[in-house]
Enzyme design. Structure first.
Site, mmCIF file in Angstrom:
data_model
loop_
_atom_site.group_PDB
_atom_site.id
_atom_site.type_symbol
_atom_site.label_atom_id
_atom_site.label_comp_id
_atom_site.label_asym_id
_atom_site.label_seq_id
_atom_site.Cartn_x
_atom_site.Cartn_y
_atom_site.Cartn_z
ATOM 1 N N GLU A 174 21.912 21.290 3.689
ATOM 2 C CA GLU A 174 22.136 22.371 4.662
ATOM 3 C C GLU A 174 21.047 23.433 4.606
ATOM 4 O O GLU A 174 21.020 24.335 5.435
ATOM 5 C CB GLU A 174 23.533 22.988 4.446
ATOM 6 C CG GLU A 174 23.670 23.948 3.272
ATOM 7 C CD GLU A 174 23.795 23.267 1.907
ATOM 8 O OE1 GLU A 174 23.498 22.062 1.789
ATOM 9 O OE2 GLU A 174 24.184 23.972 0.951
ATOM 10 N N HIS A 193 19.987 20.668 -1.414
ATOM 11 C CA HIS A 193 20.899 21.206 -0.409
ATOM 12 C C HIS A 193 20.492 20.729 0.980
ATOM 13 O O HIS A 193 19.577 21.287 1.573
ATOM 14 C CB HIS A 193 20.860 22.746 -0.432
ATOM 15 C CG HIS A 193 21.516 23.333 -1.624
ATOM 16 N ND1 HIS A 193 22.850 23.673 -1.639
ATOM 17 C CD2 HIS A 193 21.052 23.622 -2.858
ATOM 18 C CE1 HIS A 193 23.171 24.155 -2.830
ATOM 19 N NE2 HIS A 193 22.093 24.136 -3.592
ATOM 20 N N CYS A 224 24.872 19.422 -4.492
ATOM 21 C CA CYS A 224 24.497 20.275 -5.626
ATOM 22 C C CYS A 224 25.523 20.146 -6.757
ATOM 23 O O CYS A 224 25.661 19.061 -7.303
ATOM 24 C CB CYS A 224 24.288 21.719 -5.176
ATOM 25 S SG CYS A 224 23.356 22.671 -6.393
#
Lengths: 258, 216
Positions: free
Chosen positions: B198, B196, B88
């Site tokens: 994650e 992202h 990001c």
């Protein structure tokens, strides 16, 4: 192409899911973390926790729930309810929330929105708007912001307020029709569309969903970017996949690869 | 083997930390994952992850506030070629500069600038928030086993700015939001994702696994 999002919302009180999530075969239907994991596996695009713990002092349990959810679910998580200060927001973000939703505190002090956006970035600041229609049927429609679960009028025009908070830095709006909330007769599509067309940020439609067709209407006719629902998912009326299939059948882009 | 995730005060790193740990466990990679704000720990790391949430200028100031971090990154990433992943704003920081609120310098590893997304279609909301697919501009080891294209897997994005790279060869993948938006940049041992990993469920965990096994 960006997909429309289907977001189950869990009401959490004192660290427990209110009423419980009943469709999933959970060992503990009242455990928000277990429910979150199940929704993650079921293909939810995001998850929303709404904390309705009465006392501000008892919020430690919520933080613990958020922390444990973020350890187990690799999907976006929005947390709201009782958020009053920059510290509240910071605590939730550090616990693992991706977005924090502000409601009453923003009504009372709009600067909280701009301060929060400057500090943490607009992408993680959601402003929750509870609106009720205040115009008569023969008048042009007008919606007002209400607080305290729709009991307390504020005199604020919903569209003007939506514009104001997005100008101040809200990155998303969680729009709930207090006329429709809990009725299962469908989102207030006119309200959703009026707000979504007035702002440049994504709007999540909430309040009143009772069928899959309602979700289609919220996106297609209400111009929302996402649909939020609680009971129809928790009680197993529909699965996340059925909701997505209905949206796909209506020609709307959905994420089916989960 | 030690993976470090750099903690420079930019938001929550809990999810990133847990996602990397989960992949290490699921794939029996036998690596340790450490969150650190210590440049010396980064100096000894085998793989480096630079996350980032918020505004470009803020993140840049945060990185500069960690004594020696910039120098150590130049040393281990640019000179020694250790695998690096920016996420990001951590990806945007690879650019020459960013233009969010104010103009600030990036690391300059991927020449280009970070500019606001300005869709022609007013119906397209900003931030670009939600799930979107990737279009490979160039095949890359980190995308191995990940279906791309309109029917591929989705990644989770949330951003209002994106990196416009000077060299098209540095854009490994784009995503479509009224226009091609830079989704992954990279060269040599350096990769950055606008999305992202994650938070991207299946795609994200697969991408992280590829990064942890990557031999650039």
């Amino acid at each position: 192409m960006l997909k429309v999002r289907v977001i189950p919302c869990l009401d959490v009180k004192d660290g427990r899911v209110v009423k419980g999530v009943q469709f999933l075969e959970l060992r503990d239907a009242g455990d928000p973390v277990e429910s979150a994991i199940a929704y993650d596996a079921a293909g939810a695009d995001e998850l929303c926790f709404l904390d309705i713990t009465a006392s501000h002092e008892d919020r430690g349990t919520l933080i613990d729930v958020v922390t444990r959810t973020a350890e187990a679910c690799f999907m976006p998580l929005t947390v709201g309810g009782g958020v009053r200060t920059l510290d509240d927001i910071r605590t939730l973000l550090l616990a693992g929330a991706d977005k924090v939703s502000i409601m009453t505190a923003a009504v009372h002090d709009r600067s909280l929105v701009s301060r929060a956006a400057e500090k943490f970035g607009t992408q993680c600041i959601v402003v929750a708007i509870d609106a009720k229609k205040v115009s008569q049927d023969h008048e042009p429609p007008r919606w007002e912001i209400f607080t305290h679960g729709g009991r307390k009028p504020t005199g604020l025009d919903a569209i003007a307020y939506a514009r104001e908070v997005t100008d101040l830095g809200a990155g998303e709006l969680l729009l709930t029709s207090m006329d429709r909330d809990g009725t299962k007769v469908g989102y207030d599509v006119a309200l959703t569309r009026a707000i979504a067309d007035a702002v440049h940020v994504p709007v999540i439609a909430s309040g009143g969903v009772g069928s899959l067709q309602h979700m289609v209407e919220g996106i297609r006719d209400g111009h929302a970017s996402a649909v939020l629902a609680a009971s129809i998912f928790h009680f197993g009326t529909y699965t996340i996949n059925e909701a997505k299939q209905a949206l796909a059948d209506a020609g709307l882009p959905v994420r089916m690869d989960a | 083997m030690n993976i470090v995730i750099i903690d420079y005060g930019s938001g929550n790193l809990h999810s990133a930390h847990k996602a990397f740990e989960r992949v290490v466990r699921d794939h029996n990679l036998g690596m340790t994952v450490t969150l650190t704000s210590d440049a010396e720990v980064v100096r000894k790391a085998d793989r480096i992850v630079l996350p980032g949430v918020g505004a470009f200028a803020d993140c840049r100031r945060g990185l500069d506030a960690v004594a020696g971090m910039h120098e150590v990154l130049d040393e281990v990433v640019l000179k020694q070629g250790r695998p690096f992943l920016g996420i990001c704003v951590g990806m945007q920081l690879l650019a020459s500069h960013g233009r969010e609120y104010e103009t600030s310098e990036g690391l300059g590893w991927i020449p280009g600038e970070v500019v606001k997304i300005e869709p022609d279609d007013p119906a397209l909301k900003i931030p670009h928030m939600g799930w979107n697919t990737l279009n490979n501009a160039h095949p890359h080891a980190l995308l191995e086993g990940i279906p791309t294209g309109p029917a591929g897997w989705n990644a989770y994005f949330v951003h209002s700015y994106h990196l416009k790279a000077e060299h098209p060869s540095h854009v490994l993948a784009t995503t479509d939001y009224g226009q091609p938006i830079t989704a992954i940049v990279g060269r040599d041992n350096i990769v950055g994702t606008q999305f992202h990993p994650e938070k991207s469920q299946k795609l994200g965990l697969a991408f992280i696994a590829n990064f942890l096994r990557w031999q650039p």
